[in-house]
Scaffold this active site. Structure first.
Site, PDB file in Angstrom:
ATOM      1  N   ARG A  57       0.703  -1.251   0.097  1.00 12.65           N
ATOM      2  CA  ARG A  57       0.167   0.114   0.032  1.00 12.65           C
ATOM      3  C   ARG A  57       0.842   1.339   0.033  1.00 12.65           C
ATOM      4  O   ARG A  57       0.620   2.053  -0.794  1.00 12.65           O
ATOM      5  CB  ARG A  57      -0.863   0.064   1.159  1.00 12.65           C
ATOM      6  CG  ARG A  57      -2.171  -0.575   0.918  1.00 12.65           C
ATOM      7  CD  ARG A  57      -2.911  -1.218   2.369  1.00 12.65           C
ATOM      8  NE  ARG A  57      -1.685  -2.321   2.859  1.00 12.65           N
ATOM      9  CZ  ARG A  57      -1.788  -3.603   2.466  1.00 12.65           C
ATOM     10  NH1 ARG A  57      -2.966  -3.811   1.780  1.00 12.65           N
ATOM     11  NH2 ARG A  57      -1.208  -4.514   2.815  1.00 12.65           N
ATOM     12  N   THR A  58       1.981   1.382   0.976  1.00 12.34           N
ATOM     13  CA  THR A  58       2.638   2.503   0.973  1.00 12.34           C
ATOM     14  C   THR A  58       3.228   3.000  -0.210  1.00 12.34           C
ATOM     15  O   THR A  58       3.188   4.099  -0.999  1.00 12.34           O
ATOM     16  CB  THR A  58       3.411   2.508   2.413  1.00 12.34           C
ATOM     17  OG1 THR A  58       2.520   2.306   3.456  1.00 12.34           O
ATOM     18  CG2 THR A  58       4.202   3.858   2.682  1.00 12.34           C
ATOM     19  N   LYS A  87      26.112  -4.794  -0.616  1.00 10.22           N
ATOM     20  CA  LYS A  87      27.650  -4.615  -0.654  1.00 10.22           C
ATOM     21  C   LYS A  87      28.290  -3.988   0.548  1.00 10.22           C
ATOM     22  O   LYS A  87      29.516  -3.602   0.481  1.00 10.22           O
ATOM     23  CB  LYS A  87      28.148  -3.836  -1.905  1.00 10.22           C
ATOM     24  CG  LYS A  87      27.614  -4.595  -3.277  1.00 10.22           C
ATOM     25  CD  LYS A  87      27.951  -3.722  -4.472  1.00 10.22           C
ATOM     26  CE  LYS A  87      27.340  -4.372  -5.707  1.00 10.22           C
ATOM     27  NZ  LYS A  87      27.310  -3.126  -6.854  1.00 10.22           N
ATOM     28  N   ARG A 109      11.448   3.686   3.440  1.00 12.20           N
ATOM     29  CA  ARG A 109      11.068   2.773   4.421  1.00 12.20           C
ATOM     30  C   ARG A 109      12.289   1.829   4.738  1.00 12.20           C
ATOM     31  O   ARG A 109      12.777   1.507   3.624  1.00 12.20           O
ATOM     32  CB  ARG A 109       9.857   1.764   3.816  1.00 12.20           C
ATOM     33  CG  ARG A 109       9.431   0.608   4.868  1.00 12.20           C
ATOM     34  CD  ARG A 109       8.292   0.095   4.662  1.00 12.20           C
ATOM     35  NE  ARG A 109       7.243   0.612   4.968  1.00 12.20           N
ATOM     36  CZ  ARG A 109       5.947   0.102   4.869  1.00 12.20           C
ATOM     37  NH1 ARG A 109       5.832  -1.113   4.443  1.00 12.20           N
ATOM     38  NH2 ARG A 109       4.865   0.867   5.345  1.00 12.20           N
ATOM     39  N   HIS A 137       5.209   6.070  11.271  1.00 13.28           N
ATOM     40  CA  HIS A 137       4.336   6.018   9.953  1.00 13.28           C
ATOM     41  C   HIS A 137       3.620   7.258   9.637  1.00 13.28           C
ATOM     42  O   HIS A 137       2.335   6.863   9.752  1.00 13.28           O
ATOM     43  CB  HIS A 137       3.669   4.595  10.011  1.00 13.28           C
ATOM     44  CG  HIS A 137       3.494   4.033   8.512  1.00 13.28           C
ATOM     45  ND1 HIS A 137       3.727   4.925   7.461  1.00 13.28           N
ATOM     46  CD2 HIS A 137       3.017   3.023   8.051  1.00 13.28           C
ATOM     47  CE1 HIS A 137       3.485   4.130   6.337  1.00 13.28           C
ATOM     48  NE2 HIS A 137       2.986   3.154   6.936  1.00 13.28           N
TER      49      HIS A 137
HETATM   50  C1  NCD Z   1       1.830  -1.213   8.140  1.00 15.87           C
HETATM   51  C2  NCD Z   1       3.083  -0.980   8.315  1.00 15.87           C
HETATM   52  O1  NCD Z   1       4.162  -1.384   7.397  1.00 15.87           O
HETATM   53  O2  NCD Z   1       3.669  -0.258   9.275  1.00 15.87           O
HETATM   54  N1  NCD Z   1       1.354  -1.291   6.776  1.00 15.87           N
HETATM   55  C3  NCD Z   1       1.056  -0.128   6.241  1.00 15.87           C
HETATM   56  O3  NCD Z   1       1.857   0.516   6.146  1.00 15.87           O
HETATM   57  N2  NCD Z   1      -0.230  -0.031   5.957  1.00 15.87           N
HETATM   58  C4  NCD Z   1       1.205  -2.196   9.125  1.00 15.87           C
HETATM   59  C5  NCD Z   1       1.811  -3.517   9.390  1.00 15.87           C
HETATM   60  O4  NCD Z   1       2.720  -4.065   8.535  1.00 15.87           O
HETATM   61  O5  NCD Z   1       1.086  -4.273   9.915  1.00 15.87           O
END
Ligand code: NCD
Length: 311
Positions: A57-58, A87, A109, A137
């Site tokens: 999703r993100t 590396k 991320r 997040h």
């Molecule tokens: C979440 C995350 O990666 O923190 N997912 C997201 O970004 N919608 C939640 C999760 O991984 O459970």
């Protein structure tokens, strides 16, 4: 330069501005005939998605958001395996090099808490935190607020239940910060004893006069609640001191909750879900989680626009 690193970066004025902007983008996003116009906004822009942890999703909603604004998108979805990190390159070096290519924004991320802040220190372009380990997040939290405002109608005087893995879940941490900025909200935390919300968040809530409690009974926690924010037990982070199957079983909710949820209550989830919400709830009026995921595109359009416009 505007980075988006943590939820504390936002004040209520900015949140409202971003959510209002996202409202405008949302109506166009869901209606192809209304999309004209936004594609010209940043048609020379490039968004880089650099993801060292899995994401659907993100990453893709940032990509969609950027493309709807006319930008090009590139990046790596598996930087931990396919980038020079393998590396031995440090995150700082990777970000320094990437900013020499002059993208307009980098979404990062990373499994390490504090990684986005580290990246921002060396970057010549704005960094947006797409999740830093068990840290934060913030863009998810903003879309969660958008979803709550849309689905429940307000962001204050809410009874909010946050359940599941509150220790490793970064979404609940970022959302707590934002809910504490609005008056009259009460948070009820429900989690296995080993996966409780950390003290830093509880202290923050206290400082901001947001009342919270830790409850063990789901039924009691749901009583009178407006918002249920349910999360998965994060199997990948659990050590030996907690049994995943046992913990996840405790947080499975199904049609039984319909007998004690208030009629206006709505269920949210950052997704992915595993077994913690039965698909039997999907067709009920309480289920808001899939629409919530969809709001990721307009909210991230608003965020990119804010980061790039400088106004
Ligand atoms: C979440 C995350 O990666 O923190 N997912 C997201 O970004 N919608 C939640 C999760 O991984 O459970």
């Amino acid at each position: 330069m505007r980075h988006v690193i943590s939820s504390q970066d936002f004040d209520v004025n900015l949140i409202e501005t971003l959510l209002d902007k996202a409202d405008t983008f949302e109506s166009s996003n869901s209606n192809p005939k209304k999309r004209n116009g936004f594609r010209n906004l940043y048609s020379d822009g490039i968004l880089l998605n650099i993801f060292y942890q899995p994401s659907t999703r993100t990453r893709l909603s940032f990509a969609f958001a950027a493309m709807r604004l006319g930008m090009d998108v590139d990046g790596t979805e598996n930087a931990n395996e396919f980038s020079s990190a393998v590396k031995g390159e440090t995150l700082e070096d990777s970000i320094t090099v990437l900013s020499e290519y002059h993208p307009d924004v980098i979404v990062l991320r990373h499994p390490e808490k504090g990684a986005a802040e580290k990246a921002a220190k060396v970057s010549n372009v704005p960094i947006i935190n797409g999740g830093d380990g068990a840290g934060q997040h913030p863009t998810q939290a903003l879309l969660d607020l958008f979803a709550i405002r849309r689905e429940v109608g307000r962001l204050d005087n809410l009874v909010v239940v946050m359940g599941g893995d509150l220790r490793f879940g970064r979404t609940v941490r970022s959302l707590s910060y934002l809910l504490a900025k609005y008056p009259g909200n009460q948070i009820r935390f429900v989690s296995p004893a080993q996966l409780k919300m950390d003290a830093d968040i509880k202290q923050y809530l206290k400082r901001h006069n947001t009342s919270y409690s830790e409850m063990s009974s789901i039924k009691k926690a749901f009583d009178g609640a407006d918002v249920i924010y349910w999360t998965r037990i994060q199997k990948e982070h659990l050590g030996d001191n907690i049994d995943y199957d046992e913990a996840s079983k405790m947080y499975e909710i199904d049609e039984q909750v319909l007998s004690y949820l208030k009629s206006e209550a709505r269920i949210f989830h950052p997704l992915p879900r595993v077994n913690e919400i039965s698909p039997l709830l999907d067709s009920t009026k309480h289920a808001a989680y899939f629409r919530q995921a969809g709001y990721g595109v307009p909210v991230r359009m608003a965020l990119i626009d804010w980061v790039l416009s400088g106004d």
